[in-house]
Design an enzyme around this catalytic site. Structure first.
Site, PDB file in Angstrom:
ATOM      1  CG  ASP A  19     -13.316 -13.903  29.176  1.00 58.16           C
ATOM      2  OD1 ASP A  19     -13.375 -15.241  28.628  1.00 58.16           O
ATOM      3  OD2 ASP A  19     -13.678 -12.795  28.304  1.00 58.16           O
TER       4      ASP A  19
ATOM      5  NE  ARG B  38     -16.571 -19.543  22.672  1.00 55.92           N
ATOM      6  CZ  ARG B  38     -15.852 -18.536  22.764  1.00 55.92           C
ATOM      7  NH1 ARG B  38     -14.716 -18.663  22.520  1.00 55.92           N
ATOM      8  NH2 ARG B  38     -16.135 -17.287  23.248  1.00 55.92           N
TER       9      ARG B  38
ATOM     10  NE  ARG C  28     -18.510 -18.098  20.369  1.00 57.60           N
ATOM     11  CZ  ARG C  28     -19.871 -18.827  20.060  1.00 57.60           C
ATOM     12  NH1 ARG C  28     -19.723 -19.746  18.989  1.00 57.60           N
ATOM     13  NH2 ARG C  28     -20.816 -18.771  20.572  1.00 57.60           N
TER      14      ARG C  28
ATOM     15  NE  ARG D  42      -8.510 -14.372  19.695  1.00 55.18           N
ATOM     16  CZ  ARG D  42      -9.479 -15.178  20.581  1.00 55.18           C
ATOM     17  NH1 ARG D  42      -8.777 -16.157  20.912  1.00 55.18           N
ATOM     18  NH2 ARG D  42     -10.354 -14.446  20.854  1.00 55.18           N
TER      19      ARG D  42
ATOM     20  CE  LYS E 118     -11.005 -10.390  23.212  1.00 50.90           C
ATOM     21  NZ  LYS E 118     -11.817 -11.161  22.658  1.00 50.90           N
ATOM     22  CG  ASN E 119     -14.686  -9.770  25.158  1.00 57.06           C
ATOM     23  OD1 ASN E 119     -13.851  -9.832  24.256  1.00 57.06           O
ATOM     24  ND2 ASN E 119     -14.747 -10.570  26.183  1.00 57.06           N
TER      25      ASN E 119
ATOM     26  CB  CYS F 201     -13.204 -22.060  19.206  1.00 52.28           C
ATOM     27  SG  CYS F 201     -13.787 -21.678  21.060  1.00 52.28           S
TER      28      CYS F 201
HETATM   29  C1  UD1 Z   1     -17.925 -13.663  25.162  1.00 50.78           C
HETATM   30  C2  UD1 Z   1     -16.852 -13.105  25.224  1.00 50.78           C
HETATM   31  C3  UD1 Z   1     -15.731 -14.030  25.996  1.00 50.78           C
HETATM   32  C4  UD1 Z   1     -16.423 -14.408  27.215  1.00 50.78           C
HETATM   33  C5  UD1 Z   1     -17.849 -15.072  27.277  1.00 50.78           C
HETATM   34  C6  UD1 Z   1     -18.334 -15.386  28.432  1.00 50.78           C
HETATM   35  C7  UD1 Z   1     -16.614 -11.654  23.345  1.00 50.78           C
HETATM   36  C8  UD1 Z   1     -16.173 -11.315  22.107  1.00 50.78           C
HETATM   37  N1  UD1 Z   1     -16.377 -12.879  23.822  1.00 50.78           N
HETATM   38  O1  UD1 Z   1     -18.107 -14.764  24.324  1.00 50.78           O
HETATM   39  O2  UD1 Z   1     -14.601 -13.215  25.920  1.00 50.78           O
HETATM   40  O3  UD1 Z   1     -15.727 -15.522  27.617  1.00 50.78           O
HETATM   41  O4  UD1 Z   1     -18.659 -14.125  26.375  1.00 50.78           O
HETATM   42  O5  UD1 Z   1     -18.273 -14.434  29.239  1.00 50.78           O
HETATM   43  O6  UD1 Z   1     -17.509 -10.675  23.953  1.00 50.78           O
HETATM   44  N2  UD1 Z   1     -23.709 -21.006  23.950  1.00 50.78           N
HETATM   45  C9  UD1 Z   1     -24.609 -21.654  23.352  1.00 50.78           C
HETATM   46  N3  UD1 Z   1     -25.231 -21.112  22.308  1.00 50.78           N
HETATM   47  C10 UD1 Z   1     -25.037 -20.080  21.603  1.00 50.78           C
HETATM   48  C11 UD1 Z   1     -24.351 -19.297  22.370  1.00 50.78           C
HETATM   49  C12 UD1 Z   1     -23.553 -19.278  23.400  1.00 50.78           C
HETATM   50  O7  UD1 Z   1     -24.696 -22.860  23.819  1.00 50.78           O
HETATM   51  O8  UD1 Z   1     -25.796 -19.809  20.642  1.00 50.78           O
HETATM   52  C13 UD1 Z   1     -22.783 -21.182  25.114  1.00 50.78           C
HETATM   53  C14 UD1 Z   1     -21.407 -21.162  24.721  1.00 50.78           C
HETATM   54  O9  UD1 Z   1     -20.983 -22.383  24.075  1.00 50.78           O
HETATM   55  C15 UD1 Z   1     -20.760 -21.056  26.274  1.00 50.78           C
HETATM   56  C16 UD1 Z   1     -21.707 -20.265  26.739  1.00 50.78           C
HETATM   57  O10 UD1 Z   1     -23.042 -20.344  26.149  1.00 50.78           O
HETATM   58  O11 UD1 Z   1     -20.596 -22.323  26.803  1.00 50.78           O
HETATM   59  C17 UD1 Z   1     -21.450 -18.586  27.019  1.00 50.78           C
HETATM   60  O12 UD1 Z   1     -21.042 -18.382  25.646  1.00 50.78           O
HETATM   61  P1  UD1 Z   1     -21.269 -16.594  25.161  1.00 50.78           P
HETATM   62  O13 UD1 Z   1     -21.688 -15.936  26.381  1.00 50.78           O
HETATM   63  O14 UD1 Z   1     -22.285 -16.465  24.060  1.00 50.78           O
HETATM   64  O15 UD1 Z   1     -19.929 -16.388  24.897  1.00 50.78           O
HETATM   65  P2  UD1 Z   1     -19.267 -15.357  23.699  1.00 50.78           P
HETATM   66  O16 UD1 Z   1     -20.307 -14.250  23.352  1.00 50.78           O
HETATM   67  O17 UD1 Z   1     -18.821 -16.341  22.482  1.00 50.78           O
END
Ligand code: UD1
Length: 423
Positions: free
Chosen positions: A305, A121, A92, A397, A22-23, A116
């Site tokens: 995850d 996030r 998201r 999802r 999915k990711n 969320c």
């Molecule tokens: C992706 C995955 C999700 C997984 C996560 C961490 C997808 C669609 N989703 O989510 O399943 O749980 O990686 O492995 O691939 N953060 C910030 N600022 C930003 C971006 C992120 O502070 O601009 C923080 C987030 O709040 C969180 C951490 O960084 O605490 C990790 O987030 P991130 O790696 O970006 O996760 P996603 O890409 O949203």
């Protein structure tokens, strides 16, 4: 809304086939926005998040078809560069369209994804990166307005190796001629899959010996055909489910090395495994499960995850376990529901203390997020009695036909909708 009714305690045996990730699918589908050519993706799981992404592409002007695990995407007139909030609020990862749209139009309007269930996030790392590439990012009435007179390649160091920001910036940089260097990037296998697609589209994306991503972008990118990598989170979830139920289950069509830490931890906990090139056989065992202290971390660390599913497993270990959740600030939502099923779990900020119990008992519980929902499913499979899980749309999802896959192993799971008053 659909619910699961699970009759616990049935022996599980057989094979379960891993689906496409999915990711990886979500950003790869979004990468189709980088070209007007036709784009074909195979091994696409039929999931709610995938269908939401296809709706987003349609709303942006793409023509999309999806059948038998293959998505065909073609241009359908002019592409749009703004997205309605209705679609962004569902997922998201919708924000990932920002990079490709900015690269193509030099202007994009994307509603902020907002908070969320897993915590705040934010998207600051994405936006800082776009600014380094020459964009101006403004927040107006809940929308991020991105604009750039000219986008230029740049050297960007991410403050944290965010998965989404790495993918968003890779996609944007792929359409900016010249060499962009991304430092402190995420190293998840899904990043490699996005890189493989961008390379097939004509960009050059590679990691250097310092772990940086070097992206040589092009003026235009062309269409491509790709098969998505196996879903390591889905595979890992079934491995943990098998371990919790002391089942005899082989997960096939997976990439075991993408679950290295999980496999190491399962073996350390006393779960016998037979690991092959593309399968993991979780074998039944009689002894007690060893309690463990683990912490989540960016790949190759233990995946956040898989943390709630691991919690369900450790709820049955012989002693005190601990989980330190370092990625998301609010990812223990399954804990109180597991407690309703007889688990002994106390959470304190980012730490969960789990005192293993001899058995779990069926209860009426509620899923509050995707992976937490699956941890309740695991608990229900090994619990004594019947478990009813509400709000399983969270599970839908990210897991394709979980009741079908588990029932084929011998589980007794029924999906029903009380509003329709039928089974
Ligand atoms: C992706 C995955 C999700 C997984 C996560 C961490 C997808 C669609 N989703 O989510 O399943 O749980 O990686 O492995 O691939 N953060 C910030 N600022 C930003 C971006 C992120 O502070 O601009 C923080 C987030 O709040 C969180 C951490 O960084 O605490 C990790 O987030 P991130 O790696 O970006 O996760 P996603 O890409 O949203």
């Amino acid at each position: 809304m659909d619910r699961f009714l699970i009759e616990g305690g049935h022996a599980l045996q057989g094979t379960v086939k891993a689906g496409g990730s999915k990711n990886a699918c979500l950003p790869i589908l979004v990468a189709s926005l980088l070209t007007d050519d036709s784009f074909v993706l195979h091994r696409v799981p039929n999931l709610r998040d995938v269908r939401t992404t296809l709706k987003i592409l349609t709303a942006l002007g793409k023509k999309v078809s999806f059948s038998d695990g293959t998505v065909h995407i073609t241009a359908d007139g002019n592409l749009k560069n703004s997205l309605p909030y209705e679609l962004v609020k569902q997922m998201r990862a919708s924000f990932w369209v920002a990079g490709p749209l900015l690269a193509r139009f030099r202007e994009a309007v994307i509603p902020l994804p907002g908070g969320c269930a897993l915590g705040a996030r934010p998207v600051d790392i994405h936006l800082k990166g776009f600014e380094r590439l020459g964009a101006v990012c403004q927040n107006e009435s809940g929308n991020v307005i991105l604009s750039a007179k000219k986008l230029e390649p740049a050297k960007i160091t991410l403050r944290f190796p965010s998965v989404g920001a790495t993918q968003n910036l890779m996609m944007c940089a792929a359409l900016i001629p010249g060499e962009t260097v991304l430092e402190n990037v995420a190293k998840e296998p899904e990043i490699d899959d996005v890189a493989a697609v961008l390379n097939k589209m004509g960009a050059e994306v590679a990691s250097d010996d310092k772990g940086r991503l070097i992206i040589r972008g092009r003026h235009t990118l062309h269409g491509t055909e790709h098969t998505v990598v196996a879903d390591r989170i889905e595979s890992g979830s079934y491995m943990i489910a098998a371990a919790a139920c002391r089942a005899d289950v082989t997960v096939t069509d997976c990439v075991p090395e993408h679950n290295s830490i999980l496999l190491e931890y399962l073996q350390e906990a006393g779960v016998p495994l037979d690991i092959g090139g593309n399968f993991v056989h979780v074998k039944p065992y009689c002894g007690s499960l060893k309690p463990m202290r683990i912490r989540t971390a960016p790949y190759p660390g233990f995946a956040t995850d898989l943390q709630p599913q691991w919690m369900a497993l450790m709820a049955l270990a012989a002693g005190a376990s601990e989980i330190d959740e370092t990625i998301f600030e609010n990812r223990f939502m399954a804990a109180p529901e597991l407690v309703r099923m007889g688990a002994d779990i106390v959470t304190e900020k980012t730490i969960a203390h789990i005192n293993g119990v001899k058995e779990l008992t069926g209860a009426h519980v509620m899923a509050s997020d995707l992976r937490g929902g699956f941890s309740l499913l695991i608990a229900g499979l090994c619990a004594k009695g019947t478990t009813e899980i509400e709000r399983i749309y969270h599970i839908d999802r990210g897991y394709e036909n979980p009741e079908g896959k588990l029932n084929a192993l011998g589980a007794r799971i029924t999906r029903y909708n009380p509003d329709k008053d039928e089974f």
